[in-house]
Design an enzyme around this catalytic site. Structure first.
Site, PDB file in Angstrom:
ATOM      1  CG  ASP A  54     -12.067   8.925   2.732  1.00 45.97           C
ATOM      2  OD1 ASP A  54     -11.208   8.083   3.563  1.00 45.97           O
ATOM      3  OD2 ASP A  54     -13.055   9.331   3.190  1.00 45.97           O
ATOM      4  CG  HIS A  55     -10.343   3.421   1.865  1.00 42.32           C
ATOM      5  ND1 HIS A  55      -9.234   3.049   2.636  1.00 42.32           N
ATOM      6  CD2 HIS A  55      -9.858   3.083   0.531  1.00 42.32           C
ATOM      7  CE1 HIS A  55      -8.251   2.501   2.095  1.00 42.32           C
ATOM      8  NE2 HIS A  55      -8.704   2.506   0.716  1.00 42.32           N
ATOM      9  CE1 TYR A  59     -16.087   9.401   9.048  1.00 41.94           C
ATOM     10  CE2 TYR A  59     -15.680   7.897  10.960  1.00 41.94           C
ATOM     11  CZ  TYR A  59     -16.491   8.565  10.173  1.00 41.94           C
ATOM     12  OH  TYR A  59     -17.828   8.824  10.449  1.00 41.94           O
ATOM     13  CG  HIS A  60      -9.260   4.950   5.944  1.00 43.31           C
ATOM     14  ND1 HIS A  60      -9.780   3.838   5.449  1.00 43.31           N
ATOM     15  CD2 HIS A  60      -9.335   4.921   7.225  1.00 43.31           C
ATOM     16  CE1 HIS A  60     -10.029   3.148   6.522  1.00 43.31           C
ATOM     17  NE2 HIS A  60      -9.854   3.624   7.595  1.00 43.31           N
ATOM     18  N   PRO A  61      -8.653   9.830   4.870  1.00 40.21           N
ATOM     19  CG  PRO A  61      -8.852  11.880   5.836  1.00 40.21           C
ATOM     20  CD  PRO A  61      -9.328  10.462   6.024  1.00 40.21           C
TER      21      PRO A  61
END
Length: 549
Positions: free
Chosen positions: A290-291, A464-466
């Site tokens: 993620d980020h 919210y970049h899984p």
């Protein structure tokens, strides 16, 4: 109920695949548990903070207590609605850097290098304001636009980066990602241009795609072959049959869960939950990435921010203008300028991303700073930390166990400290200094490594970049879950195509590369030769070995 192809998930990749399969004359059923995307909360770009926290549109997932963040649980929104997360995201459009995809190929995703994926990025988009047809698409379903940047803070942010010695890029989705410049968005004619609006609705209008509102329980696998999907739709479970293939596209958090419930995953973990083993794939649910980011907030010395509208009357006025004209502040996500920079010499391509926003407020719309303010979302792009997704039980209705293991690698702390110090330098430049009254967060009292680390532990948030939980790789790789044609290894007639397959997280937001995966997977599913590779180069700073900028 049956079709040639059954797709689980009407999200970014699922909608793109449905469109391309229907275009080729195939019959497709798309299964989506979420409801309609109609209404201003989703379609009005400025309302982006609302659907993300609403149970009507969001699965409501969260991480387990994160051991390196003081035991905090972090929210992990995923779209439970037609369009999936493309219907609740910030509408930011970032392809990623060309080196991201070359790295994918080096990691075993053969045929997914930059030259291979660039034609799919071009095929999927209609670029309004990009750098031209050499790098950008001109007639694809996905409209990409830029905001008007009428607020003076947007250009001040870009000028401050230039004054600090960074390059300016006119198109970070074209040849040169590195630098400061205008941000792009999936917004068209004042509306959110989600995967549902761009792909699914036109595909349904063709008559070849049927949307089924149901909860996917598992893939039905008979004699090693995926034959359908078991779903709940009010009464007893039933099976939607696939004549050709089942395609899982349910997100990087729900796709591995569905595989495991179907008997595909780590053998010991499935045995623990009493699930009969179909294929022992230890990579299912592993490699979670993620980020993380922080909101770097400043109080403004001039009343030029959006705070003047942060009240019931202001919001109603913006909403009414958008509702009746499709224009005004409601037609923008307010992310209209951005930057991609490198953290230090020796970093080949950008590893820090900025989103600039002319108000000081959380991504979910809560806790607006008192008075006029603005912020930059900033965070490292290539964390070395890895987490996992696993089953909570054998009950499909139970949410998965999500452990990101954020900040578990020491280099993550070093990278975040660089983010904070470099950001302070940028906002001290003359172009922005005239608008800065004071630093709200982290605050000037946060200076030493220990003080910065304590702030990060309490305040970092997911961007919210899984991704990465069903990694693409060669068939001989024991940790690969899908091969380079998105076929699930060990099962016939089953593919998976969404952000789960990313070997490594890309440089930026994930909607664009997720749609690209759906576009390219569709050609593999149809048995077509991939689009001809393009040899355009991704710009690399010639002094990257010795200079940070």
């Amino acid at each position: 109920m049956h079709a040639d192809y059954v797709i689980i998930g009407a999200g970014s990749a699922g909608c793109a695949m449905a469109y391309r399969l229907a275009e080729a004359g195939r019959r497709v059923v798309v299964i989506e548990h979420g409801g309609s995307d109609a209404g201003p909360f989703i379609q009005m770009p400025a309302a982006l903070s609302y659907p993300m926290g609403m149970g009507l549109y969001d699965w409501g997932l969260e991480s387990e207590p994160e051991p390196h963040l003081g035991g905090r649980r972090l929210a992990t929104p995923r779209g439970k609605v037609v369009g999936g997360s493309s219907s609740i995201n910030g509408m930011v459009y970032v392809r990623g850097h060309g080196r991201d995809f070359d790295t994918w190929a080096e990691m075993g995703a053969d045929g997914w290098g930059y030259a291979d994926v660039l034609p799919y990025f071009k095929r999927m988009e209609t670029s309004h304001g990009g750098s031209g047809p050499e790098y950008r698409g001109t007639d694809g379903p996905l409209h990409i636009t830029r905001g008007p940047r009428s607020n003076p803070l947007f250009d001040a942010f870009i000028r401050s980066g230039e004054q600090a010695g960074y390059p300016v890029t006119q198109d970070y989705n074209g040849a040169q990602q590195e630098g400061f410049g205008p941000m792009e968005a999936t917004i068209w004619k004042g509306r959110r241009w989600s995967a549902a609006n761009a792909y699914l609705k036109p595909a349904m209008a063709s008559g070849n795609v049927h949307l089924v509102r149901a909860f996917a329980r598992r893939v039905v696998i008979e004699n090693g072959h995926a034959s359908g999907v078991e779903v709940d739709q009010g009464a007893a479970p039933f099976v939607i049959k696939a004549k050709r293939e089942v395609i899982v596209a349910a997100s990087s958090l729900n796709s591995p869960k569905i595989l495991m419930l179907s008997g595909i995953g780590p053998a010991a973990h499935l045995a623990q939950h009493g699930i009969p083993l179909v294929a022992d794939r230890p990579g299912v649910g592993a490699n979670l990435q993620d980020h993380l980011e922080i909101y770097f907030q400043f109080a403004a010395s001039k009343p030029v921010t959006l705070f003047k509208y942060w009240n019931l009357w202001g919001k109603a006025t913006i909403g009414a203008q958008w509702l009746f004209t499709g224009k005004g502040l409601g037609a923008s996500n307010q992310f209209e300028s951005c930057a991609f920079i490198r953290s230090k010499p020796g970093v080949e391509y950008p590893d820090i991303q900025y989103h600039f926003l002319p108000i000081a407020v959380r991504y979910d719309g809560r806790a607006a700073a008192e008075g006029h303010g603005f912020q930059a979302h900033v965070g490292p792009m290539r964390s070395k930390s890895r987490g996992s997704v696993s089953l909570r039980s054998a009950d499909p209705k139970d949410n998965p166990v999500i452990r990101f293991n954020y900040m578990s690698d020491p280099t993550d702390w070093e990278d975040f400290r660089a983010c904070i110090r470099l950001t302070r330098e940028i906002f001290a430049q003359s172009a922005m200094a005239g608008f800065v009254k004071s630093e709200i967060q982290p605050g000037l009292g946060v200076q030493s490594d220990d003080e910065i680390d304590a702030f990060l532990r309490e305040h970092v948030e997911s961007a919210y970049h899984p991704c990465g939980t069903a990694r693409m790789g060669r068939r001989g790789d024991p940790m690969a879950v899908v091969d380079p044609e998105c076929r699930v290894i060990g099962v016939e007639g089953l593919r998976l195509a969404d952000s789960s397959v990313f070997p490594q997280v890309t440089n930026g937001n994930l909607n664009a590369p997720s749609i690209m995966v759906g576009e390219k997977a569709a050609d593999h599913i149809l048995g077509r030769a991939p689009l001809t590779p393009l040899n355009q180069q991704a710009w690399i700073n010639p002094n990257w070995r010795t200079a940070q900028r």
